[in-house]
Design an enzyme around this catalytic site. Structure first.
Site, mmCIF file in Angstrom:
data_model
loop_
_atom_site.group_PDB
_atom_site.id
_atom_site.type_symbol
_atom_site.label_atom_id
_atom_site.label_comp_id
_atom_site.label_asym_id
_atom_site.label_seq_id
_atom_site.Cartn_x
_atom_site.Cartn_y
_atom_site.Cartn_z
ATOM 1 N N CYS A 1 22.904 5.773 52.482
ATOM 2 C CA CYS A 1 22.575 5.617 51.063
ATOM 3 C C CYS A 1 23.605 4.819 50.281
ATOM 4 O O CYS A 1 23.391 4.505 49.121
ATOM 5 C CB CYS A 1 22.367 6.985 50.413
ATOM 6 N N ASP B 1 40.717 27.408 81.682
ATOM 7 C CA ASP B 1 40.819 26.264 80.788
ATOM 8 C C ASP B 1 40.832 26.806 79.358
ATOM 9 O O ASP B 1 39.817 26.806 78.672
ATOM 10 C CB ASP B 1 39.630 25.332 81.019
ATOM 11 N N CYS C 1 20.886 11.784 49.360
ATOM 12 C CA CYS C 1 20.922 10.803 50.450
ATOM 13 C C CYS C 1 19.749 11.033 51.394
ATOM 14 O O CYS C 1 19.531 12.151 51.858
ATOM 15 C CB CYS C 1 22.242 10.951 51.208
ATOM 16 N N GLU D 1 46.355 33.374 79.063
ATOM 17 C CA GLU D 1 45.490 32.304 78.596
ATOM 18 C C GLU D 1 44.344 32.916 77.790
ATOM 19 O O GLU D 1 43.665 33.822 78.259
ATOM 20 C CB GLU D 1 44.948 31.580 79.829
ATOM 21 N N ASP E 1 27.473 50.715 73.439
ATOM 22 C CA ASP E 1 28.043 49.908 72.357
ATOM 23 C C ASP E 1 27.773 50.566 71.008
ATOM 24 O O ASP E 1 28.617 50.562 70.117
ATOM 25 C CB ASP E 1 27.415 48.502 72.341
ATOM 26 N N ALA E 2 26.573 51.142 70.883
ATOM 27 C CA ALA E 2 26.184 51.753 69.611
ATOM 28 C C ALA E 2 27.091 52.940 69.301
ATOM 29 O O ALA E 2 27.544 53.117 68.158
ATOM 30 C CB ALA E 2 24.725 52.201 69.670
ATOM 31 N N LYS F 1 42.482 28.779 87.493
ATOM 32 C CA LYS F 1 43.201 28.193 86.373
ATOM 33 C C LYS F 1 42.262 28.159 85.172
ATOM 34 O O LYS F 1 41.315 27.375 85.123
ATOM 35 C CB LYS F 1 43.685 26.779 86.710
ATOM 36 N N GLU G 1 45.260 31.938 91.917
ATOM 37 C CA GLU G 1 44.436 32.471 90.832
ATOM 38 C C GLU G 1 43.641 31.355 90.166
ATOM 39 O O GLU G 1 44.038 30.190 90.222
ATOM 40 C CB GLU G 1 45.314 33.222 89.814
ATOM 41 N N LYS H 1 43.933 20.962 90.781
ATOM 42 C CA LYS H 1 42.828 20.752 89.846
ATOM 43 C C LYS H 1 41.515 20.397 90.548
ATOM 44 O O LYS H 1 41.512 19.729 91.572
ATOM 45 C CB LYS H 1 43.179 19.602 88.879
ATOM 46 N N TYR I 1 48.853 36.047 83.003
ATOM 47 C CA TYR I 1 49.252 35.431 84.271
ATOM 48 C C TYR I 1 50.746 35.504 84.546
ATOM 49 O O TYR I 1 51.212 35.032 85.574
ATOM 50 C CB TYR I 1 48.763 33.989 84.359
ATOM 51 N N CYS J 1 29.157 12.535 52.988
ATOM 52 C CA CYS J 1 28.469 11.749 51.967
ATOM 53 C C CYS J 1 28.253 12.665 50.772
ATOM 54 O O CYS J 1 27.738 13.765 50.908
ATOM 55 C CB CYS J 1 27.127 11.277 52.534
ATOM 56 N N CYS K 1 28.494 5.889 52.551
ATOM 57 C CA CYS K 1 27.509 6.445 53.475
ATOM 58 C C CYS K 1 26.661 5.309 54.066
ATOM 59 O O CYS K 1 26.137 4.486 53.316
ATOM 60 C CB CYS K 1 26.629 7.442 52.738
ATOM 61 N N TYR L 1 30.112 53.334 70.397
ATOM 62 C CA TYR L 1 31.422 52.758 70.072
ATOM 63 C C TYR L 1 31.444 52.326 68.601
ATOM 64 O O TYR L 1 32.377 52.630 67.867
ATOM 65 C CB TYR L 1 31.703 51.560 70.986
HETATM 66 O O1 D41 Z 1 45.118 30.266 84.132
HETATM 67 C C1 D41 Z 1 45.978 29.497 83.736
HETATM 68 N N1 D41 Z 1 45.650 28.521 82.918
HETATM 69 C C2 D41 Z 1 47.409 29.649 84.152
HETATM 70 C C3 D41 Z 1 48.376 28.953 83.455
HETATM 71 C C4 D41 Z 1 47.788 30.496 85.214
HETATM 72 N N2 D41 Z 1 46.868 31.202 85.897
HETATM 73 N N3 D41 Z 1 49.081 30.585 85.566
HETATM 74 C C5 D41 Z 1 50.045 29.897 84.921
HETATM 75 N N4 D41 Z 1 51.319 30.014 85.308
HETATM 76 C C6 D41 Z 1 52.286 29.339 84.697
HETATM 77 C C7 D41 Z 1 53.689 29.488 85.176
HETATM 78 C C8 D41 Z 1 53.737 29.384 86.652
HETATM 79 C C9 D41 Z 1 54.566 28.421 84.572
HETATM 80 C C10 D41 Z 1 54.181 30.839 84.750
HETATM 81 C C11 D41 Z 1 49.723 29.053 83.812
HETATM 82 C C12 D41 Z 1 50.804 28.384 83.180
HETATM 83 N N5 D41 Z 1 52.062 28.540 83.639
HETATM 84 C C13 D41 Z 1 50.652 27.512 82.015
HETATM 85 N N6 D41 Z 1 49.665 27.520 81.150
HETATM 86 C C14 D41 Z 1 49.898 26.580 80.237
HETATM 87 C C15 D41 Z 1 51.062 25.990 80.504
HETATM 88 C C16 D41 Z 1 51.549 26.578 81.624
#
Ligand code: D41
Length: 671
Positions: A418, A122, A438, A181, A37-38, A120, A118, A321, A233, A433, A415, A40
């Site tokens: 106070c 967040d 206060c 994402e 890193d250094a 998902k 894959e 989910k 993605y 506040c 507040c 770089y």
């Molecule tokens: O990792 C994700 N959040 C993710 C989001 C993912 N791995 N694949 C995604 N694939 C799609 C489509 C199938 C519609 C191309 C997505 C999302 N959409 C997505 N993320 C937010 C809205 C839709």
């Protein structure tokens, strides 16, 4: 006017850009760095220096452009050339089996289908447009049709290539829209929140909000300081390319230097997908980032096309989910806490419930917007959730459980501690506040001043501070240095011995470092790290206090927010008075050079014997840092011989030559 760079430097800049791109790719995309890193950082610094001498050397793809650009007035909007669809959700195995059956029925296929599964992420969905290999536009997903242009912000993300790579057979398309994402790792999120709390800023509720908030900065220099990452993605429109499968496409993106989640997996048949889900669910808490499920996609692109979409989500994909750790409970009451910088935070008192292994009694409600949006009332039954080990929050109200006796809650306009008016600074959602005197703010400021990372005053606990603020013994942290035994002994539950200990701890805290002291002052936006940077750059409290916004902005890591806040702090007469009082009480700041730099200039010391309060090496360092010299043998030129315990022959020599001899106590006073 700056002149054009000589050819040799132009070549060097190109070399540096190429090297930095390559190493950034090895580090971020392949996770296989070749240099430290250094090293770089050194290459980066060299390029920054070159570019600042010859601005014509700056190219749009220069890695230096990742540090952020001047703030925007507002975000421009842009239409996605293909809508960014959303994902249909599944919550149990039944939903997934139904998805598989529907897909096979529509395609008229009996056999096992190939899926890509894959994690998902967040995070926040974005689209990047590359034209002839160069990142030209980046935007948020927005409502799927229209997003906001956040190109300078996205450019600060190191795992997003500014230039696509040519690797293997993959040729770079004339134009490609890449979707993915943006997220923040859990450890980085925690660190950021800690920093925000120290700086008197409201913490982010979860890593997704932190990522979204960081991307929504008009000042990309703020984004540059946020450790964001991105996984790709999918794509929108791509020129002159044909792929057969999603899997192939993902490999193509990887070959271009884009980052794809390494846990992506090709599965044959829905059972393999279900196994993958179990696998990710058990791995989930060991991942460095938050995922809220898996995404299942039909691999074959021709099948995808045949399946098409319904109501804005593709029929060929499903988000399966995870079950979040949530619980329902009741809000007994809502009260408002006042922080060090006066920020008012509404907090819900809950009927205690067990959530992810701990008993939860309180949840943050963030601010009035949040309360209004979710229509949260006292007495409501609510769903609460804890992401990672973050402060619990209210997900939603279970309106079906309302009895009609619930009471709405509006943030007070004065507040609660106070009674002073509260103000909502523009561009902020928090109320503050306005009364810096206060008691709640004073308490929090003194707690911060005494905290471990600041002056570290042991034995000065929260309760003691509260008591002294309430009794008007303490009105500011400067008052700590005027405390005496009589006053302390007069407090509740304070024996003479503890009172003495507190006084001693306060006294001890007067020896500290410049960085700690700057941090302890509690300047908004100045956390531990920024305090250290300021101490290193200004080298004295005096110089920092005299700095203007320009001086501060000249420091690489300091942005406009910090600069304004620092200048305003030292301009405030109350703050100036407090600092001078503390200085007069005998504060000694290590690392503060101007105050004492030349104190021992021209003096030569010889050390003999053992010192109690420091080693010889330390003594030497202290003398030298104050401009003095240390030699080994005594001569007529020696100014002082410092005699510790069991001094050697040097003492005799000093007596012989008539050189001044001082004991340890005198020496320490001199320092
Ligand atoms: O990792 C994700 N959040 C993710 C989001 C993912 N791995 N694949 C995604 N694939 C799609 C489509 C199938 C519609 C191309 C997505 C999302 N959409 C997505 N993320 C937010 C809205 C839709």
């Amino acid at each position: 006017m700056s002149e054009a760079a000589p050819e040799a430097l132009r070549r060097r800049a190109a070399q540096l850009r190429e090297a930095l791109h390559k190493h950034s790719y090895l580090y971020h995309a392949l996770d296989d760095p070749e240099i430290s890193d250094a090293e770089y950082d050194r290459l980066m610094q060299e390029l920054i220096d070159l570019e600042s001498r010859y601005p014509d050397l700056i190219t749009p793809d220069s890695p230096t452009q990742r540090v952020g650009a001047p703030p925007l007035e507002k975000f421009e909007t842009i239409s996605h050339s293909l809508p960014m669809l959303s994902l249909e959700n599944g919550f149990d195995e039944e939903d997934v089996m139904a998805f598989d059956q529907r897909v096979r029925r529509l395609l008229n296929i009996d056999m096992d289908l190939v899926y890509v599964a894959e994690p998902k992420m967040d995070g926040v969905a974005v689209e990047l447009v590359y034209e002839n290999g160069e990142l030209t536009v980046a935007s948020t997903r927005g409502d799927g049709f229209v997003g906001e242009v956040i190109t300078p912000n996205i450019k600060t993300i190191r795992s997003v290539p500014i230039l696509l790579q040519k690797s293997g057979e993959a040729s770079i398309p004339a134009r490609i829209e890449v979707r993915g994402e943006v997220f923040m790792r859990t450890d980085a999120f925690r660190k950021l929140n800690q920093q925000r709390l120290q700086e008197g800023e409201p913490p982010f509720a979860n890593p997704r909000n932190a990522a979204a908030g960081s991307l929504r900065q008009l000042d990309s220099r703020v984004t540059a300081k946020r450790p964001l990452e991105m996984f790709c993605y999918g794509i929108g429109i791509i020129s002159d390319m044909k792929f057969r499968s999603h899997w192939e496409l993902m490999n193509f993106l990887k070959a271009l230097g884009l980052r794809v989640n390494p846990y992506i997996k090709k599965c044959t048949g829905i059972d393999e997908v279900l196994n993958y889900y179990e696998d990710m669910a058990s791995r989930r808490h060991r991942l460095p980032y938050e995922i809220d499920g898996i995404v299942i996609k039909v691999d074959d692109l021709e099948y995808q096309e045949r399946l098409g979409e319904k109501s804005r989500s593709p029929r060929w994909a499903l988000a399966y989910k995870f079950v979040p750790s949530q619980e329902t409970t009741r809000i007994i009451d809502i009260d408002v806490q006042v922080g060090r910088t006066g920020a008012l935070t509404p907090v819900a008192h809950l009927e205690p419930v067990r959530l992810g292994g701990v008993i939860v009694k309180r949840a943050t409600l963030h601010n009035q917007d949040e309360i209004t949006k979710k229509d949260i009332r006292i007495g409501d039954t609510v769903l609460i959730q804890r992401a990672g080990d973050v402060i619990p929050e209210v997900v939603k109200v279970i309106t079906g459980k309302r009895t009609g006796l619930e009471k709405g809650f509006i943030m007070p306009d004065t507040c609660p501690v106070c009674g002073s008016p509260v103000l909502q600074p523009k561009d902020e959602v928090v109320l503050r506040c306005i009364n810096t005197g206060c008691p709640a703010q004073v308490k929090e400021r003194i707690k911060h001043f005494a905290s471990r990372a600041a002056l570290n005053i042991e034995g000065l606990g929260d309760k003691l501070i509260s008591q002294m603020v309430e009794k008007r013994i303490l009105k500011s942290y400067a008052d700590l240095f005027d405390l005496d035994l009589e006053t302390l002994k007069g407090l509740e539950r304070m024996a003479e011995k503890s009172a003495r200990n507190v006084l001693e701890a306060i006294n001890k805290s007067k020896h500290t470092t410049l960085a700690r002291f700057i941090y302890a002052l509690g300047i908004r936006h100045v956390g531990e790290h920024t305090a250290t940077v300021l101490a290193q750059k200004f080298k004295s409290l005096e110089a920092l206090m005299a700095a203007n916004e320009e001086d501060l902005m000249a420091i690489k890591e300091i942005g406009p927010e910090v600069s304004q806040s620092v200048v305003a702090f030292f301009k405030n007469p109350e703050n100036k008075k407090n600092i001078h009082r503390i200085l007069r009480s005998g504060l000694v700041l290590e690392g503060d050079e101007t105050v004492q730099k030349d104190k021992l200039a021209g003096l030569t010391f010889v050390l003999t014997g053992t010192l109690n309060s420091m080693t010889r090496a330390q003594a030497k360092q202290r003398i030298e840092s104050l401009g003095g010299k240390v030699t080994n043998s005594v001569s007529r030129k020696t100014s002082y011989v410092v005699a510790g315990r069991e001094p050697g022959s040097k003492l005799d020599k000093a007596k012989e030559l008539g050189v001044s001899i001082i004991d340890e106590e005198t020496f320490v006073k001199m320092l």
